[in-house]
Write a protein that holds these residues in place. Structure first.
Motif, PDB file in Angstrom:
ATOM      1  N   LYS A   1      -4.481  -7.441  10.392  1.00 45.41           N
ATOM      2  CA  LYS A   1      -3.011  -8.162   9.838  1.00 45.41           C
ATOM      3  C   LYS A   1      -3.095  -8.338   8.861  1.00 45.41           C
ATOM      4  CE  LYS A   1      -1.212 -10.162  14.062  1.00 45.41           C
ATOM      5  NZ  LYS A   1      -0.156  -9.580  14.748  1.00 45.41           N
ATOM      6  N   ASN A   2      -4.116  -8.856   7.949  1.00 48.79           N
ATOM      7  CA  ASN A   2      -4.615  -9.281   6.544  1.00 48.79           C
ATOM      8  C   ASN A   2      -4.885  -7.645   5.672  1.00 48.79           C
ATOM      9  OD1 ASN A   2      -3.539 -11.300   6.534  1.00 48.79           O
ATOM     10  ND2 ASN A   2      -5.771 -12.399   6.990  1.00 48.79           N
ATOM     11  N   TYR A   3      -5.095  -6.676   6.137  1.00 49.97           N
ATOM     12  CA  TYR A   3      -5.525  -5.978   6.396  1.00 49.97           C
ATOM     13  C   TYR A   3      -4.702  -4.294   5.426  1.00 49.97           C
ATOM     14  CZ  TYR A   3      -8.883  -1.753   5.406  1.00 49.97           C
ATOM     15  OH  TYR A   3      -9.590  -0.184   4.639  1.00 49.97           O
ATOM     16  N   GLU A   4      -3.624  -4.600   6.102  1.00 52.30           N
ATOM     17  CA  GLU A   4      -2.678  -3.345   5.343  1.00 52.30           C
ATOM     18  C   GLU A   4      -1.782  -4.147   3.893  1.00 52.30           C
ATOM     19  OE1 GLU A   4       2.259  -2.683   6.713  1.00 52.30           O
ATOM     20  OE2 GLU A   4       0.820  -3.953   7.845  1.00 52.30           O
ATOM     21  N   VAL A   5      -1.398  -2.779   3.733  1.00 50.78           N
ATOM     22  CA  VAL A   5      -1.600  -3.580   2.040  1.00 50.78           C
ATOM     23  C   VAL A   5      -0.119  -2.772   2.063  1.00 50.78           C
ATOM     24  CG1 VAL A   5      -1.936  -2.279  -0.126  1.00 50.78           C
ATOM     25  CG2 VAL A   5      -3.714  -2.385   1.409  1.00 50.78           C
ATOM     26  N   THR A   6       0.696  -3.002   1.491  1.00 51.72           N
ATOM     27  CA  THR A   6       2.393  -2.331   1.727  1.00 51.72           C
ATOM     28  C   THR A   6       2.973  -3.067   0.207  1.00 51.72           C
ATOM     29  OG1 THR A   6       3.180  -4.641   2.455  1.00 51.72           O
ATOM     30  CG2 THR A   6       2.628  -1.880   3.860  1.00 51.72           C
ATOM     31  N   GLY A   7       4.526  -2.895  -0.221  1.00 50.68           N
ATOM     32  CA  GLY A   7       5.293  -3.311  -0.567  1.00 50.68           C
ATOM     33  C   GLY A   7       4.595  -3.113  -2.142  1.00 50.68           C
ATOM     34  N   LYS A   8       5.486  -3.801  -3.283  1.00 50.06           N
ATOM     35  CA  LYS A   8       5.128  -2.849  -5.049  1.00 50.06           C
ATOM     36  C   LYS A   8       4.336  -3.447  -5.285  1.00 50.06           C
ATOM     37  CE  LYS A   8       9.831  -1.120  -5.609  1.00 50.06           C
ATOM     38  NZ  LYS A   8      11.220  -0.627  -6.404  1.00 50.06           N
ATOM     39  N   HIS A   9       4.218  -4.795  -4.899  1.00 48.17           N
ATOM     40  CA  HIS A   9       2.602  -5.308  -5.923  1.00 48.17           C
ATOM     41  C   HIS A   9       1.263  -4.672  -5.484  1.00 48.17           C
ATOM     42  CE1 HIS A   9       0.618  -8.468  -7.482  1.00 48.17           C
ATOM     43  NE2 HIS A   9      -0.083  -8.583  -6.242  1.00 48.17           N
ATOM     44  N   PHE A  10       1.280  -3.883  -4.403  1.00 48.32           N
ATOM     45  CA  PHE A  10       0.224  -3.297  -4.063  1.00 48.32           C
ATOM     46  C   PHE A  10       0.032  -1.743  -4.190  1.00 48.32           C
ATOM     47  CE2 PHE A  10       0.202  -7.226  -0.909  1.00 48.32           C
ATOM     48  CZ  PHE A  10      -1.722  -7.352  -1.848  1.00 48.32           C
ATOM     49  N   ILE A  11       1.769  -1.364  -4.581  1.00 49.11           N
ATOM     50  CA  ILE A  11       1.307  -0.019  -4.850  1.00 49.11           C
ATOM     51  C   ILE A  11       2.531   1.040  -5.893  1.00 49.11           C
ATOM     52  CG2 ILE A  11       2.586   2.311  -3.976  1.00 49.11           C
ATOM     53  CD1 ILE A  11       1.575   0.792  -0.683  1.00 49.11           C
ATOM     54  N   PRO A  12       2.022   0.324  -7.100  1.00 46.64           N
ATOM     55  CA  PRO A  12       2.944   0.399  -7.980  1.00 46.64           C
ATOM     56  C   PRO A  12       3.168   2.432  -8.243  1.00 46.64           C
ATOM     57  CG  PRO A  12       0.107   0.408  -8.863  1.00 46.64           C
ATOM     58  CD  PRO A  12       0.852   0.180  -7.679  1.00 46.64           C
ATOM     59  N   ASN A  13       4.462   2.025  -8.187  1.00 44.89           N
ATOM     60  CA  ASN A  13       5.249   3.849  -8.703  1.00 44.89           C
ATOM     61  C   ASN A  13       4.543   4.248  -7.607  1.00 44.89           C
ATOM     62  OD1 ASN A  13       6.073   2.832 -11.363  1.00 44.89           O
ATOM     63  ND2 ASN A  13       3.977   3.868 -12.492  1.00 44.89           N
ATOM     64  N   PRO A  14       5.130   4.361  -6.445  1.00 41.86           N
ATOM     65  CA  PRO A  14       4.949   5.148  -4.851  1.00 41.86           C
ATOM     66  C   PRO A  14       5.238   6.316  -5.246  1.00 41.86           C
ATOM     67  CG  PRO A  14       6.798   3.004  -4.414  1.00 41.86           C
ATOM     68  CD  PRO A  14       6.379   2.910  -6.048  1.00 41.86           C
ATOM     69  N   PHE A  15       5.183   7.222  -4.471  1.00 38.49           N
ATOM     70  CA  PHE A  15       5.110   8.230  -4.078  1.00 38.49           C
ATOM     71  C   PHE A  15       5.095   8.567  -3.042  1.00 38.49           C
ATOM     72  CE2 PHE A  15       4.899  13.272  -4.207  1.00 38.49           C
ATOM     73  CZ  PHE A  15       6.607  13.378  -4.439  1.00 38.49           C
ATOM     74  N   VAL A  16       5.485   9.039  -1.863  1.00 39.72           N
ATOM     75  CA  VAL A  16       5.636   8.335  -0.460  1.00 39.72           C
ATOM     76  C   VAL A  16       5.659   9.675  -0.157  1.00 39.72           C
ATOM     77  CG1 VAL A  16       5.759   7.732   1.516  1.00 39.72           C
ATOM     78  CG2 VAL A  16       6.522   6.567  -0.445  1.00 39.72           C
ATOM     79  N   ILE A  17       5.007  10.314   0.653  1.00 39.19           N
ATOM     80  CA  ILE A  17       4.275  11.634   1.539  1.00 39.19           C
ATOM     81  C   ILE A  17       4.786  11.657   2.818  1.00 39.19           C
ATOM     82  CG2 ILE A  17       3.175  13.797   1.789  1.00 39.19           C
ATOM     83  CD1 ILE A  17       1.608  12.942  -0.416  1.00 39.19           C
ATOM     84  N   GLU A  18       5.803  11.628   3.406  1.00 34.45           N
ATOM     85  CA  GLU A  18       6.231  11.650   5.079  1.00 34.45           C
ATOM     86  C   GLU A  18       6.004  12.936   5.594  1.00 34.45           C
ATOM     87  OE1 GLU A  18       7.918   9.262   6.375  1.00 34.45           O
ATOM     88  OE2 GLU A  18       8.677   8.128   4.328  1.00 34.45           O
ATOM     89  N   VAL A  19       5.690  12.239   7.061  1.00 33.28           N
ATOM     90  CA  VAL A  19       4.606  13.248   8.316  1.00 33.28           C
ATOM     91  C   VAL A  19       4.844  12.631   9.522  1.00 33.28           C
ATOM     92  CG1 VAL A  19       2.356  13.928   8.598  1.00 33.28           C
ATOM     93  CG2 VAL A  19       2.377  13.385   6.616  1.00 33.28           C
ATOM     94  N   ASP A  20       5.477  13.766  10.088  1.00 34.14           N
ATOM     95  CA  ASP A  20       5.567  13.701  11.286  1.00 34.14           C
ATOM     96  C   ASP A  20       4.918  13.776  12.911  1.00 34.14           C
ATOM     97  OD1 ASP A  20       6.778  12.460  13.686  1.00 34.14           O
ATOM     98  OD2 ASP A  20       8.748  12.831  13.248  1.00 34.14           O
ATOM     99  N   ALA A  21       3.745  13.677  13.259  1.00 33.28           N
ATOM    100  CA  ALA A  21       3.099  13.941  13.453  1.00 33.28           C
ATOM    101  C   ALA A  21       3.503  13.769  15.066  1.00 33.28           C
ATOM    102  CB  ALA A  21       1.474  13.360  13.385  1.00 33.28           C
ATOM    103  N   THR A  22       4.270  13.254  15.538  1.00 30.99           N
ATOM    104  CA  THR A  22       5.146  12.657  16.826  1.00 30.99           C
ATOM    105  C   THR A  22       5.445  14.340  17.488  1.00 30.99           C
ATOM    106  OG1 THR A  22       7.248  12.406  16.017  1.00 30.99           O
ATOM    107  CG2 THR A  22       5.242  10.471  16.278  1.00 30.99           C
ATOM    108  N   LYS A  23       5.319  15.149  17.289  1.00 29.10           N
ATOM    109  CA  LYS A  23       6.286  16.086  17.729  1.00 29.10           C
ATOM    110  C   LYS A  23       5.451  17.600  18.233  1.00 29.10           C
ATOM    111  CE  LYS A  23       9.798  15.866  14.569  1.00 29.10           C
ATOM    112  NZ  LYS A  23      11.233  16.217  13.244  1.00 29.10           N
TER     113      LYS A  23
END
Length: 104
Positions: A82-104
């Motif tokens: 639970k403490n390992y996950e890194v989210t939020g703008k504080h940890f990820i400045p200027n995010p550029f997300v690549i969305e991947v859906d591997a559920t299909k």
């Protein structure tokens, strides 16, 4: 479109000694990162639009994999999952997300 382009002061149609080739490619004459000029005539003019690229991968839940990850955290890490996950703008400045859906 975003572009990363580097221009070197080098004429490939002339004969060059190895040290001349190395010198020519050791300094960029012009550089654009994501379409923004960074180096002009060998001088830095900007630090550009820095981004943090990350992949948001959607995958099917696999209980065995999650159990293995949990066991590895208990054995090798000093922080919990639970403490390992890194989210939020504080940890990820200027995010550029690549969305991947591997559920299909």
């Amino acid at each position: 479109m975003d572009a990363d382009v580097a221009v070197y002061d080098f004429n490939p149609e002339k004969e060059h000694k190895p040290d001349e080739i190395e010198k020519a490619f050791s300094q960029v004459k012009f550089l654009w990162k994501t379409g923004t000029p960074i180096i002009t005539d060998g001088e830095i003019v900007s630090h550009g639009n820095k981004r943090t690229l990350w992949v948001n991968a959607k995958v099917k839940d696999n209980p065995q994999v999650m159990r293995d990850v949990h066991d590895k955290f208990l054995k090798y890490y000093t922080v919990s999952e639970k403490n390992y996950e890194v989210t939020g703008k504080h940890f990820i400045p200027n995010p550029f997300v690549i969305e991947v859906d591997a559920t299909k």
